[in-house]
Motif scaffolding. Structure first.
Motif, PDB file in Angstrom:
ATOM      1  N   SER A  94       0.822  -1.210   0.000  1.00 18.39           N
ATOM      2  CA  SER A  94       0.000   0.000   0.000  1.00 18.39           C
ATOM      3  C   SER A  94       0.858   1.262   0.000  1.00 18.39           C
ATOM      4  O   SER A  94       2.041   1.239   0.342  1.00 18.39           O
ATOM      5  CB  SER A  94      -0.912   0.010   1.230  1.00 18.39           C
ATOM      6  OG  SER A  94      -0.163   0.240   2.411  1.00 18.39           O
ATOM      7  N   ALA A 122      -7.603  -2.165   3.924  1.00 19.47           N
ATOM      8  CA  ALA A 122      -7.222  -0.785   3.624  1.00 19.47           C
ATOM      9  C   ALA A 122      -6.721  -0.081   4.874  1.00 19.47           C
ATOM     10  O   ALA A 122      -7.134  -0.391   5.995  1.00 19.47           O
ATOM     11  CB  ALA A 122      -8.425  -0.038   3.045  1.00 19.47           C
ATOM     12  N   LYS A 143      -5.096  -9.040  -3.073  1.00 12.65           N
ATOM     13  CA  LYS A 143      -4.671  -8.156  -1.993  1.00 12.65           C
ATOM     14  C   LYS A 143      -5.409  -8.450  -0.687  1.00 12.65           C
ATOM     15  O   LYS A 143      -5.162  -7.782   0.323  1.00 12.65           O
ATOM     16  CB  LYS A 143      -4.908  -6.695  -2.391  1.00 12.65           C
ATOM     17  CG  LYS A 143      -4.089  -6.228  -3.585  1.00 12.65           C
ATOM     18  CD  LYS A 143      -4.381  -4.764  -3.897  1.00 12.65           C
ATOM     19  CE  LYS A 143      -3.587  -4.282  -5.093  1.00 12.65           C
ATOM     20  NZ  LYS A 143      -3.882  -2.862  -5.409  1.00 12.65           N
TER      21      LYS A 143
END
Length: 516
Positions: free
Chosen positions: A334, A423, A502
């Motif tokens: 990320s 995230a 991911k």
């Protein structure tokens, strides 16, 4: 832990350590890809997967966002969802908008959703479910802690008034906090085991609670094309070897592999997907206020714990190279990952002892940690590593279904934990927010609070930089002791494709599609 893990110890636990990834490789919404078989076509297959623990509750306020979400997310619609790029997308809410201060969130609800009992989904149902999850003091209450009120302004619009900006609220509404149930069912005790949802599947009568969960697809679902599997089966199989055997026998359509199992499964014709970083292994230092163990309130003690772990040795000897040493928790792929932090804590037993002595703990101290499905195979390594610097560890067995309570219940000062890599916004809310799930003792720091609060109103570029500063603060002040990123390998039936490399989506069957 010595400078090199003993060969006997490493051999004894490496297989189990890699198998522990089963909990996460198969955890974590997107529409069907072009070329996917249409539902009902001859090539469409049913889908089956193993989960490690039984589901304790399907009541919205107590939904677990771990592996249990494979089941409940197929039964309930959530207001939003996260795709495999980690981006928030519409779902039960077809659009949303914040006010300029980000303290008022307006959601426009779809008008074509129906519950499995045939009744339409109304804004009253959305309001009632959110209010229950917000106020019931269940598992989802912390995710809605910034929400002061929920109201319907017309027959399509729901407004959430916030007491403060919340940078992870949209993510929360894509998970258990955003599940929608009928208002009339919320007071029915039967909802715990027999939920009514507006999602694409319903529980089949073949379900045996605690053993297997069988779900049948609804033909009247509003987004049917996103769910190509007519039937889902989730079997509770705690033992990783038993999971592998079931996959090998064709009883499962997807599963996690250990390195030595890859070649046999490829030879058998299964498709193998290698994931570089799908989880992090971290020693959560929960009691940073020192309520249970006063020593943990001292930053020098927490730094000593970080210095006790031979991260490279753990990756090499136990994970067999299927991982990467780390001192942080943001996904290494990320933008928020702060490469400059790596190596901040060197493996240094004597240096750790010196820090303990400086803090007044020359003779060490004792801690009790929960023995969970996540920790069992690592416990010999952790016990030795902390014992080498003078910290005596005792392990208290905790049933698999109580793992979440072991973290949130303020019973344990430290917990060895494996978690996925969603995230960065979600990670911030889970680990660094004032009401974070992994902050049960409500540790606060003005500088950290300021950084976290700023992410709520920042644009993307600013949020990336703020996230890097949060990672730096957490590392420099030893808020936890991250040890390693963990990779893994997933095998799927030739008719099934894993589409979430991911692991951004959480535990959701939409990680899988029909093979093209």
């Amino acid at each position: 832990m010595r400078s090199k893990l003993s060969k006997t110890l490493a051999t004894r636990i490496r297989v189990g350590a890699l198998a522990a990834l089963t909990v996460f490789a198969l955890s974590a919404c997107s529409g069907p890809s072009a070329g996917s078989p249409e539902p009902g076509s001859p090539s469409v297959k049913n889908f089956s997967l193993a989960i490690q623990t039984p589901i304790s509750s399907m009541e919205p306020a107590n939904l677990n966002d771990g592996q249990a979400a494979y089941v409940w997310s197929a039964i309930y619609d959530t207001l939003l969802f996260v795709d495999h790029n980690g981006e928030v997308q519409p779902n039960g809410a077809k659009k949303w908008e914040y006010d300029p201060d980000k303290t008022r969130l307006t959601l426009v609800i779809r008008d074509d959703m129906k519950f499995s009992d045939g009744q339409p989904v109304t804004v009253a149902d959305v309001v009632a479910t959110l209010e229950r999850s917000r106020t019931a003091k269940g598992l989802q209450a912390p995710a809605l802690s910034a929400v002061a009120s929920v109201t319907a302004t017309d027959d399509k619009t729901v407004v959430l008034q916030l007491s403060r900006p919340d940078p992870v609220l949209l993510i929360a509404l894509s998970q258990g906090a955003g599940a929608i149930a009928p208002a009339k069912a919320l007071d029915n005790k039967d909802i715990v085991a027999n939920p009514i949802g507006s999602g694409p599947y319903v529980l089949d009568k073949a379900t045996v609670p605690g053993s297997s969960y069988v779900l049948t697809r609804r033909d009247d679902y509003w987004n049917l094309g996103a769910f190509p599997f007519p039937k889902l089966t989730f079997r509770v199989i705690a033992d990783p070897t038993a999971q592998f055997n079931a996959l090998q026998a064709g009883e499962l359509t997807a599963g996690q592999l250990q390195p030595q199992q890859v070649a046999p499964m490829e030879a058998k014709g299964l498709k193998v997907t290698r994931l570089a970083g799908q989880a992090h292994l971290t020693m959560l230092l929960l009691d940073k206020k020192g309520e249970l163990v006063p020593a943990l309130a001292d930053e020098r003690v927490r730094k000593a714990i970080n210095m006790a772990f031979d991260r490279e040795g753990i990756v090499k000897a136990i994970l067999q190279g299927a991982g990467k040493p780390t001192v942080q928790i943001f996904n290494p792929d990320s933008k928020e990952y702060n490469e400059k932090l790596e190596g901040y804590y060197k493996y240094d037993v004597q240096g750790a002892k010196n820090l303990l002595a400086e803090a007044g703990y020359k003779d060490g101290f004792s801690v009790t940690m929960p023995s969970t499905p996540y920790s069992t195979t690592f416990e010999p390594t952790v016990t030795q590593a902390l014992g080498d610097i003078g910290i005596k560890v005792s392990w208290e067995p905790v049933p698999p279904q109580n793992t979440g309570a072991a973290i949130a219940g303020k019973k344990f000062p430290m917990v060895l934990y494996i978690d996925a890599l969603p995230a960065a916004q979600k990670m911030i809310g889970t680990y660094y927010g004032p009401n974070a799930y992994t902050n049960p003792f409500r540790y606060t720091d003005p500088e950290l609070e300021k950084l976290v609060a700023a992410t709520a109103t920042a644009d993307e570029a600013e949020r990336v930089e703020l996230s890097k500063k949060i990672a730096a603060f957490a590392t420099e002040h030893a808020l936890n002791a991250p040890i390693a990123y963990m990779g893994g390998t997933i095998a799927t039936d030739p008719g099934v494709e894993f589409v979430d490399p991911k692991s951004a989506m959480g535990s959701n069957v939409r990680q899988y599609e029909q093979a093209k």
